[in-house]
Design a protein around this motif. Structure first.
Motif, PDB file in Angstrom:
ATOM      1  N   HIS A 123     110.900 -21.363 -24.957  1.00 41.23           N
ATOM      2  CA  HIS A 123     109.532 -21.050 -24.512  1.00 41.23           C
ATOM      3  C   HIS A 123     108.543 -21.768 -24.896  1.00 41.23           C
ATOM      4  O   HIS A 123     108.463 -22.855 -25.737  1.00 41.23           O
ATOM      5  N   GLY A 124     107.775 -22.161 -23.516  1.00 40.82           N
ATOM      6  CA  GLY A 124     106.799 -23.231 -23.774  1.00 40.82           C
ATOM      7  C   GLY A 124     105.742 -23.049 -24.818  1.00 40.82           C
ATOM      8  O   GLY A 124     105.335 -24.002 -25.366  1.00 40.82           O
ATOM      9  N   GLY A 125     105.538 -21.820 -25.324  1.00 38.96           N
ATOM     10  CA  GLY A 125     104.660 -21.787 -26.369  1.00 38.96           C
ATOM     11  C   GLY A 125     105.540 -22.453 -27.833  1.00 38.96           C
ATOM     12  O   GLY A 125     104.675 -22.826 -28.748  1.00 38.96           O
ATOM     13  N   VAL A 126     106.812 -22.149 -27.652  1.00 38.15           N
ATOM     14  CA  VAL A 126     107.316 -22.724 -28.989  1.00 38.15           C
ATOM     15  C   VAL A 126     107.405 -24.051 -29.133  1.00 38.15           C
ATOM     16  O   VAL A 126     107.304 -24.710 -30.124  1.00 38.15           O
ATOM     17  N   ALA A 128     104.908 -25.846 -27.921  1.00 37.86           N
ATOM     18  CA  ALA A 128     103.496 -25.974 -28.614  1.00 37.86           C
ATOM     19  C   ALA A 128     103.604 -25.947 -30.214  1.00 37.86           C
ATOM     20  O   ALA A 128     102.761 -26.616 -31.028  1.00 37.86           O
TER      21      ALA A 128
END
Lengths: 218, 218
Positions: A123-126, A128
């Motif tokens: 996940h792109g947020g993970v 980050a």
């Protein structure tokens, strides 16, 4: 600030507690991954839930505060077991274990199915989430800790679930601001880059260095 | 792209499966929180671990692929149960449930002790994790989905653990790029702002709109 706790746990006892914390954290991590990819029938799901709820009831027999906080031991060790990236007893945390070099910090980690965003990819947020901690730790490691002020991630290509390497370094400081950067990559090359500005909060500026270190646990 | 799966599950059966997925996801979420803040002794920890490991063994009796992927049902519903922010069967996900308005998406959520960074505060990286999904969903909601290209978070003040509100909107598009922005706040005001650029990957540009939607699961 509440949640910054000083403790005096004998060194040997603390080592034992760390082992227990890692064991239960790892057990729940395995359960989390199994929950995401299971394909058992309703009877098995119900049987598993009975065990899970029984475990929760046991762990809730006695609890600490609303959250774990940061616990500084008299022997110099810091317990940040609730940290969402590093906390050994936080099943959400992989956990990432950082290595400090003179001019940077790094870690190698493995991300399982619970970190998925697009199919098969982290996940792109993970990404980050992990880079925020990497950059914060790089600032701590260079003696210039702070809370995240700004974080920018540039995604170069999809990051596959599995084995990854992260690195972070402090680039420069300006007054109470620390400028850090870092990367996340696989054996096939760079996946994402990050830049961050970390700011020492006003209340922490009078503390000695060992207590300021906790400020980096962004 | 592998991991994008089409299924034909009868509507009633899928509704039942969703209920089971939510139940087991919620059970493990409670266990995760209890693991972070427990203060029980070694005997209780050992007893809890026996239950946890038993549950894992049951769930592993039959499993799907290496990760959950994105599963499109013939009745139009999308299963993204492995998603690290929204996945109902992913115990790492709060899970965030989004509401779509004509010009924005929003959600109210509660973050427990497993999302901690600084004592009592949400980890800065968790804020980035959630805002990435919010912005991606705003782009999907506006019919302009994409994978995260760039994400910038500006932290205005520490975000306390507890009840939060997130919002995201699409600001504009340029070719295959979608520019989105969003916020995370408490009843006391704004905590962090985000801007993101989401890019429709080359392979998805020929797909019909319903399949492109899955691209937003950043």
């Amino acid at each position: 600030m509440s949640g910054y706790i000083t403790e005096e746990i004998p060194a040997e006892e603390l080592t034992r507690q760390i082992e227990r914390a890692r064991e239960i954290g790892d057990s729940v991590r395995s359960l989390v991954a199994a929950t995401v990819v299971t394909d058992v029938d309703d009877d098995d799901l119900a049987e598993a839930r009975r065990h899970i709820d029984a475990a929760t009831e046991i762990l809730e027999r006695r609890r600490i505060d609303a959250s774990f906080g940061l616990r500084f031991n008299s022997d110099g060790r810091l317990r940040n077991w609730g940290n969402a990236v590093e906390g050994i007893r936080n099943p959400i945390a992989p956990p990432v274990e950082f290595h400090a070099e003179p001019d940077h910090v790094w870690s190698e980690l493995h991300l399982g199915p619970q970190y998925e965003g697009p199919p098969g990819l982290v996940h792109g947020g993970v990404i980050a989430l992990i880079l925020d901690q990497v950059l914060g730790n790089a600032a701590v490691n260079a003696g210039a800790p702070g809370m995240t002020g700004t974080l920018t991630i540039r995604y170069r290509k999809g990051t596959p679930l599995g084995s990854l390497r992260v690195e972070g370094r402090l680039d420069r400081t300006e007054g109470h601001k620390s400028f850090a950067s870092g990367t996340i990559s696989t054996a096939d090359g760079l996946c994402a880059e990050a830049e961050g500005i970390f700011i020492m909060p006003r209340w922490a500026r009078g503390l000695d260095a060992s207590r300021q270190m906790g400020v980096g646990d962004a």
